[in-house]
Design a protein around this motif. Structure first.
Motif, short mmCIF file in Angstrom:
data_model
loop_
_atom_site.label_atom_id
_atom_site.label_comp_id
_atom_site.label_asym_id
_atom_site.label_seq_id
_atom_site.Cartn_x
_atom_site.Cartn_y
_atom_site.Cartn_z
N UNK A 1 26.52 135.53 55.25
CA UNK A 1 26.48 136.81 55.95
C UNK A 1 25.15 137.52 55.74
N UNK A 2 24.48 137.21 54.60
CA UNK A 2 23.28 137.98 54.29
C UNK A 2 21.99 137.19 54.35
N UNK A 3 22.08 135.87 54.68
CA UNK A 3 20.84 135.10 54.75
C UNK A 3 20.27 135.11 56.16
N UNK A 4 18.96 135.38 56.27
CA UNK A 4 18.29 135.31 57.56
C UNK A 4 18.28 133.86 58.06
N UNK A 5 18.08 133.62 59.31
CA UNK A 5 17.88 134.64 60.34
C UNK A 5 19.17 135.15 60.98
N UNK A 6 20.31 134.48 60.71
CA UNK A 6 21.49 134.78 61.52
C UNK A 6 22.65 135.30 60.69
N UNK A 7 22.36 136.10 59.64
CA UNK A 7 23.46 136.68 58.88
C UNK A 7 23.98 137.92 59.58
N UNK A 8 25.29 138.00 59.75
CA UNK A 8 25.84 139.12 60.53
C UNK A 8 25.56 140.47 59.88
N UNK A 9 25.65 140.51 58.52
CA UNK A 9 25.42 141.79 57.84
C UNK A 9 24.04 142.34 58.14
N UNK A 10 23.07 141.45 58.30
CA UNK A 10 21.70 141.89 58.61
C UNK A 10 21.68 142.64 59.93
N UNK A 11 22.44 142.11 60.90
CA UNK A 11 22.45 142.73 62.22
C UNK A 11 23.24 144.04 62.24
N UNK A 12 24.35 144.05 61.47
CA UNK A 12 25.10 145.31 61.35
C UNK A 12 24.19 146.38 60.78
N UNK A 13 23.45 145.99 59.72
CA UNK A 13 22.56 146.95 59.07
C UNK A 13 21.48 147.42 60.04
N UNK A 14 20.88 146.46 60.74
CA UNK A 14 19.82 146.82 61.69
C UNK A 14 20.36 147.82 62.71
N UNK A 15 21.65 147.67 63.03
CA UNK A 15 22.24 148.55 64.03
C UNK A 15 22.38 150.00 63.55
N UNK A 16 22.39 150.23 62.23
CA UNK A 16 22.64 151.59 61.74
C UNK A 16 21.48 152.20 60.95
N UNK A 17 20.44 151.41 60.61
CA UNK A 17 19.36 151.97 59.79
C UNK A 17 18.46 152.89 60.62
N UNK A 18 17.79 153.85 59.94
CA UNK A 18 16.83 154.71 60.64
C UNK A 18 15.65 153.88 61.16
N UNK A 19 14.96 154.36 62.19
CA UNK A 19 13.93 153.59 62.88
C UNK A 19 12.83 153.03 61.97
#
Lengths: 436, 183
Positions: free
Chosen positions: A378-396
């Motif tokens: 879930x947390x390893x790049x490039x295709x970990x889902x958690x990374x994308x969830x995080x990208x969706x909510x982090x400040x710019x």
């Protein structure tokens, strides 16, 4: 055509169509049907349809939409916000305290829900901005939320454990019980890392100014926030471990707990139910269609006689059974970088489980290693889902490469955790043997 | 061309409408299971049908998500390489890979129909204590697969339009990336 060439073609075409972007369910189903045609002919497709019927008849699987639904509701209530406030008051004075607090909230969340995304989204929107504001290092913050979120599938309940139990035939209750201690172990390891790093490099996580730390009455008042999560955890795990209900009914109890929590927070309305229902439908449907197709996959895989071949190949790995286990973990780790966990399980487990069993390893123990490895996925790049969830909510200001780089030390800690479980299998097997 | 566009919006709307309604089944399953537990422990009166009915509804629930998900591009794929391509290249790739999609779904439809028909002609029941007829549930296998196939045809038509710059379908601007839920 020789079996070696067939197997190579089979897995090769799976990979080929996956990379071309066709959804996993249709790749598995399509490739398998084509290969079934060449080995058993047209009529073997009947098997595919009848297997779907038997998948629909698995009572354990019914737990999946319910656990997902529960997570979708809990994510939207104020539970996470209040828990964060409590941690803020209690741990603010410690160096790195907010990060430790976030890890603890993730563990509490993981004990309520069975998926990985809920805690990541909740903590990403609440804890992340709060910690950044107080001068915490962004990589530390991102890594902590990423890791903690992944525990959702390790600390029971867990959707992945339900699927593992379904594929390998072990009991769901035992899998759930086996996940508890390894979950706590990972939390201790990760917290220790955060504490040591922050002790050595205080600028990573400055302690809070005195006026933000709260008074004792405030601290105790804030403890109330733990009550509802405790209720939910008790309703779910208590029902299963106490032998009162099946895991599926326990999931329904969990939904009740989540609805009660939402009501207490005055967040229970039609909008919430509607939104949670549709998100649950999407996620469950995605899993179910991969499962449907995976039956075609197992049928094709077995009909080609690929199983004895791969078994022979794996057993010829030098270094004995342990080398085989490590080799499997390595494959799963690499797959975790690019593939969906449900897909990885359905592709590798039919291949791995008979081998693991024939070498005399405990399937429950192997399941826990597998699930931790999925969690790393879930947390390893490039295709970990958690990374994308995080990208969706982090400040710019935070880029994807910040997120990618933040996970490295945390991935290493999880791998150390897998190592500990290999050396001390009792960490996983103690509780299931005690309870069941 | 008008008929084509109407077909495409019609199928997509149908799948969306059905999806919205069937998504509420999760609430029904929850209430049924809860009722089962309550009758067993609070009233000491175990019910034979709540668990089984939940089970049957769950099968329908999973099946019916297929077409809905496709209309939302919700089936998980590996977009590592795929997402790097232009819209048009992706459309060509999709046209190529759709062969596998149709092989799988058509096989499923054909044999699902066969199985459902067999079940219906024998008025098959579940042989449990409650013993409900199960052919209606089996009928959902070909029915849901048909909805999925129809949505697959819509996708195919969209890809043809994008690949060959045809006017009957205008791709919507790509939505902002909102991560989908995953297990």
């Amino acid at each position: 055509m020789s079996i070696e060439v067939m197997t190579l073609l089979f897995f090769g075409s799976l990979l080929f169509f996956l990379v071309l972007g066709l959804p996993l369910a249709f790749v598995l189903g399509g490739v398998s049907v084509v290969f079934l045609y060449f080995t058993w002919g047209f009529d073997s497709f009947y098997l595919v349809a009848s297997q779907i019927w038997s998948t629909m008849g698995s009572f354990t699987l019914v737990a999946i939409p319910l656990f997902v639904f529960m997570a979708m509701i809990l994510e939207r209530t104020g539970v996470a916000r209040d828990l964060y406030r409590m941690m803020h008051l209690w741990f603010g004075g410690v160096r790195g305290g907010l990060a430790i607090g976030t890890l603890m909230i993730c563990a509490i969340f993981a004990a309520m829900v069975g998926i990985s995304g809920a805690a990541v989204v909740a903590m990403g929107t609440i804890a992340l901005p709060a910690m950044l504001e107080r001068g915490y290092d962004k990589k530390m913050v991102l890594g902590v939320i990423n890791t903690g979120g992944g525990w959702g599938v390790l600390i029971p309940p867990s959707i992945l454990m339900i699927l593992y139990a379904l594929i390998t035939g072990v009991s769901v209750g035992k899998m759930f019980a086996a996940g508890i201690l390894p979950g706590i172990m990972l939390m201790v390891l990760t917290s220790a890392y955060v504490l040591i790093r922050c002790y050595l490099q205080p600028h990573l996580a400055p302690d809070l100014p005195k006026e933000e730390r709260g008074t004792w009455p405030e601290k105790f008042a804030a403890l109330r926030s733990v009550l509802l999560p405790m209720l939910v955890v008790f309703m779910v795990l208590g029902s299963i471990i106490g032998g009162i209900t099946t895991p599926t009914e326990a999931a329904a109890m969990g939904v009740l707990g989540a609805l009660i929590s939402a009501a207490v927070y005055r967040a229970l309305n039609m909008e919430l139910i509607k939104d949670a229902s549709i998100r649950t439908f999407k996620l469950t449907g995605m899993i179910m269609w991969i499962l449907f197709a995976a039956h075609a996959f197992s049928a094709a895989y077995q009909s080609m006689g690929a199983q004895p071949m791969i078994e022979g190949m794996i057993q010829s790995i030098p270094g004995g059974p342990w080398a085989v286990i490590i080799f499997m973990m390595l494959i799963v780790f690499l797959l975790g970088m690019v593939l969906d966990p449900v897909g990885i399980m359905l592709i590798t487990l039919p291949v791995f489980t008979p081998i693991v069993a024939s070498m005399g390893f405990d399937p429950i123990w192997f399941g826990i290693l597998f699930v931790i490895n999925m969690e790393i996925g879930y947390m390893t790049p490039p295709f970990g889902f958690n990374l994308f969830y995080l990208k969706g909510v982090v400040p710019p200001g935070i880029t994807m490469s910040d997120i990618y780089r933040s996970v490295i030390p945390f991935v290493i800690i999880q791998i150390v955790g897998i190592g500990c479980l290999m050396v001390f299998p009792e960490i996983a097997t103690y509780l299931p043997n005690l309870f069941f | 061309m008008r008929a084509l566009t109407a077909f495409m919006t019609g199928v997509t709307r149908l799948n969306n409408l059905l999806g919205r309604w069937f998504s509420y089944l999760v609430m029904v399953m929850f209430l049924l299971l809860l009722t089962g537990v309550a009758f067993r422990y609070l009233l000491q009166m175990p019910l034979s049908w709540t668990g089984e009915l939940t089970q049957l509804l769950f099968g329908i629930y999973g099946l019916m998500a297929g077409g809905y998900l496709l209309s939302h591009n919700g089936h998980v794929n590996v977009d590592l390489v795929y997402s790097k391509f232009s819209l048009r290249t992706r459309a060509f790739l999709d046209l190529f890979t759709s062969i596998l999609f149709f092989i799988f779904t058509l096989a499923l439809f054909y044999f699902g129909l066969d199985m459902a028909w067999e079940s219906f002609s024998g008025r098959e029941t579940s042989n449990s204590a409650w013993n409900p007829p199960i052919w209606p549930v089996k009928a959902f296998i070909p029915a849901a697969t048909l909805l999925l196939i129809l949505q697959g045809i819509v996708k195919l038509l969209q890809d043809i339009a994008i690949a060959f710059n045809l006017s009957y379908y205008q791709p919507e601007p790509e939505p902002k990336e909102v991560p989908e839920d995953h297990a």
